[in-house]
Design an enzyme around this catalytic site. Structure first.
Site, short mmCIF file in Angstrom:
data_model
loop_
_atom_site.label_atom_id
_atom_site.label_comp_id
_atom_site.label_asym_id
_atom_site.label_seq_id
_atom_site.Cartn_x
_atom_site.Cartn_y
_atom_site.Cartn_z
N CYS A 1 -1.65 6.42 9.68
CA CYS A 1 -0.73 5.92 10.40
C CYS A 1 -1.00 4.39 10.85
CB CYS A 1 0.04 6.56 11.38
SG CYS A 1 0.09 8.48 10.91
N CYS B 1 3.26 8.73 1.07
CA CYS B 1 3.71 7.80 2.14
C CYS B 1 3.96 6.52 1.42
CB CYS B 1 2.58 7.72 3.05
SG CYS B 1 2.94 6.55 4.63
N CYS C 1 0.50 -1.18 16.16
CA CYS C 1 0.45 -1.16 14.49
C CYS C 1 -0.09 -2.31 13.90
CB CYS C 1 1.98 -1.00 14.36
SG CYS C 1 2.24 -0.82 12.27
N CYS D 1 5.50 -4.17 16.55
CA CYS D 1 4.97 -2.99 17.30
C CYS D 1 3.49 -3.26 17.84
CB CYS D 1 5.16 -1.51 16.88
SG CYS D 1 6.81 -1.15 16.33
N GLU E 1 0.82 -1.12 -0.14
CA GLU E 1 -0.10 0.10 0.03
C GLU E 1 0.88 1.40 -0.01
OE1 GLU E 1 -4.13 -1.38 2.11
OE2 GLU E 1 -2.61 -1.10 3.23
N ASN F 1 -4.57 5.48 15.81
CA ASN F 1 -5.73 5.24 14.85
C ASN F 1 -5.74 3.88 15.14
OD1 ASN F 1 -5.42 7.73 13.18
ND2 ASN F 1 -3.71 7.08 12.57
N SER G 1 10.68 6.61 15.55
CA SER G 1 9.16 6.17 16.07
C SER G 1 9.52 5.85 17.57
CB SER G 1 8.88 4.98 15.52
OG SER G 1 8.33 5.22 14.26
N LEU G 2 9.58 6.97 18.44
CA LEU G 2 9.93 6.95 19.80
C LEU G 2 8.76 6.00 20.73
CD1 LEU G 2 12.32 7.51 21.88
CD2 LEU G 2 11.18 9.75 22.32
N SER H 1 11.38 7.14 8.20
CA SER H 1 11.02 6.77 9.60
C SER H 1 11.38 5.49 10.05
CB SER H 1 9.35 6.96 9.87
OG SER H 1 9.12 6.59 10.98
N CYS I 1 5.58 -6.48 7.90
CA CYS I 1 6.84 -5.99 8.48
C CYS I 1 7.29 -7.04 9.67
CB CYS I 1 6.36 -4.70 9.40
SG CYS I 1 7.95 -3.92 10.37
#
Ligand code: SAH
Ligand code: SF4
Length: 368
Positions: free
Chosen positions: A341, A101, A115, A112, A88, A298, A221-222, A199, A108
């Site tokens: 996101c 984006c 996510c 996380c 995507e 989100n 990405s903290l 990122s 991945c």
């Protein structure tokens, strides 16, 4: 293709040494400044060479399997790759600019907890062509070719690229670096390096090298200010804890007030959104030229978190603001089409689950 790839191809099909430089720059411009889709459109290239190229190479685009338009103007593209995998890309129009984006992997390998992409198992690295190809296909769809000299001037539709789609770009460093260098080439796609942001969730050993190879902007990405919490939210933290991550940030090539690092911080209700967290955040980043980007969480189906309340985010933002960081809350875009996101997850896995169910039901019905 990079310039080196193109040069090798041309040498291979018999372009004479003394012509190579000129041919590379002509074809480069057709490919990346004009976005031609047929070799025959390359009018300053001899017919014989065009035919040779057409016999051995293709200018075919990524196959756009689906495109969705959000009520807020955001577009989400689903591309089907040559091996059937899906990926995507999201286009986010804003006043005076448009951000694309871009994804770096199918799925991945990291997990996380907040996510959606992290729940997708299927994974492979995208090639440099598949990464650049997302931008090329978006320019086609948005009718954003030509007028190259005006790039970044406000008439362009894709003015910025963020490597913030599916995947961890620093687990695919070589291909990502090659693609970013094609995108920032001034005679081609011509995006300024200042308008490209990569990122990472914190792959510490790859950070400096990427900065040196590409000169793009960095986002981290903290999401948490203690190792205890970050271990849980971003499990990669167990390997590369906050201290090591911030040390890598301090060493980011070119780091200065003009080239700040963006720290992304997802707002999770009751998890990382207290006043104390906000104060610890600004303290942690002291001394690093930084921007802070608060991302409202989100939601996605089955997510284990909720987004912080608006008032809580405002109070958190006020503390961050008072410490000198301007307007830090990111407005969610494209939530209605699951393009915001952390919501990306290509349909491949979902579909096969649905198909399985359908098949199961069908067999059950047969049995009756
Ligand atoms: N893999 C890279 C690139 C993805 S960038 C990285 O993690 O940095 C996407 C950004 O959105 C990251 O900061 C990510 O942590 C954040 N994110 C992930 N899921 C989210 C969600 N559900 N809501 C808001 N932000 C999310
Ligand atoms: Fe991967 Fe980034 Fe999602 Fe983490 S936030 S699972 S690194 S895509």
């Amino acid at each position: 293709m990079t310039r080196d790839d193109l040069r090798a191809v041309l040498a291979d099909i018999g372009v004479a040494d003394k012509q190579l430089r000129m041919r590379v720059s002509q074809i480069w411009s057709w490919l990346y400044a004009h976005g031609v889709r047929e070799f025959d459109q390359m009018t300053n290239i001899a017919k014989e060479l065009r035919d040779k190229l057409a016999a051995a190479y293709t200018l075919e685009r990524l196959d756009m399997a689906e495109a969705h338009l959000s009520a807020d103007g955001t577009r989400k593209y689903l591309f089907r790759l040559a091996d059937g995998q899906l990926v995507e890309t999201v286009y986010i129009p804003e006043m005076g600019r448009g951000t694309l984006c871009v994804s770096s992997q199918v799925g991945c390998t990291l997990t996380c907890r907040f996510c959606h992409t992290g729940t997708q198992k299927l994974v492979r690295n995208l090639s440099a062509a598949e990464i650049t190809g997302q931008m090329v296909a978006a320019r086609d769809d948005l009718d954003d070719w030509g007028q190259n000299e005006q790039s970044n001037s406000g008439t362009r539709k894709v003015t910025n690229v963020v490597m913030m789609g599916m995947g961890e770009p620093l687990y695919n460093s070589n291909n990502v670096a090659a693609a970013l260098n094609v995108m920032s080439d001034g005679d081609g796609l011509s995006l300024s390096k200042r308008r490209i942001t990569l990122s990472t969730s914190g792959v510490v050993p790859e950070i400096a090298d990427m900065g040196e190879k590409t000169g793009v902007m960095l986002a981290i990405s903290l999401h948490a200010v203690t190792d205890e919490l970050r271990d849980e939210l971003v499990p990669l933290n167990k390997k590369y804890p906050i201290e090591d991550l911030l040390a890598a940030c301090r060493n980011w090539p070119g780091l200065s007030n003009a080239k700040r690092i963006t720290f992304e911080y997802v707002m999770l209700k009751g998890v990382n959104d207290s006043d104390a967290d906000a104060r610890a955040l600004v303290k942690l980043l002291a001394g690093i030229p930084a921007k802070i980007n608060l991302i409202p969480f989100n939601p996605w189906p089955g997510a284990p978190y909720e987004c912080s309340d608006a008032a809580r985010m405002q109070t958190f933002a006020d503390i961050v603001n008072r410490a000198g960081y301007a307007s830090p809350v990111r407005r969610p875009r494209g939530r209605d089409i699951m393009a915001a996101c952390g919501q990306l997850k290509s349909a491949s896995v979902k579909q096969s689950a649905a198909e399985k169910k359908k098949a199961e039901l069908a067999t059950r019905n047969l049995g009756r």
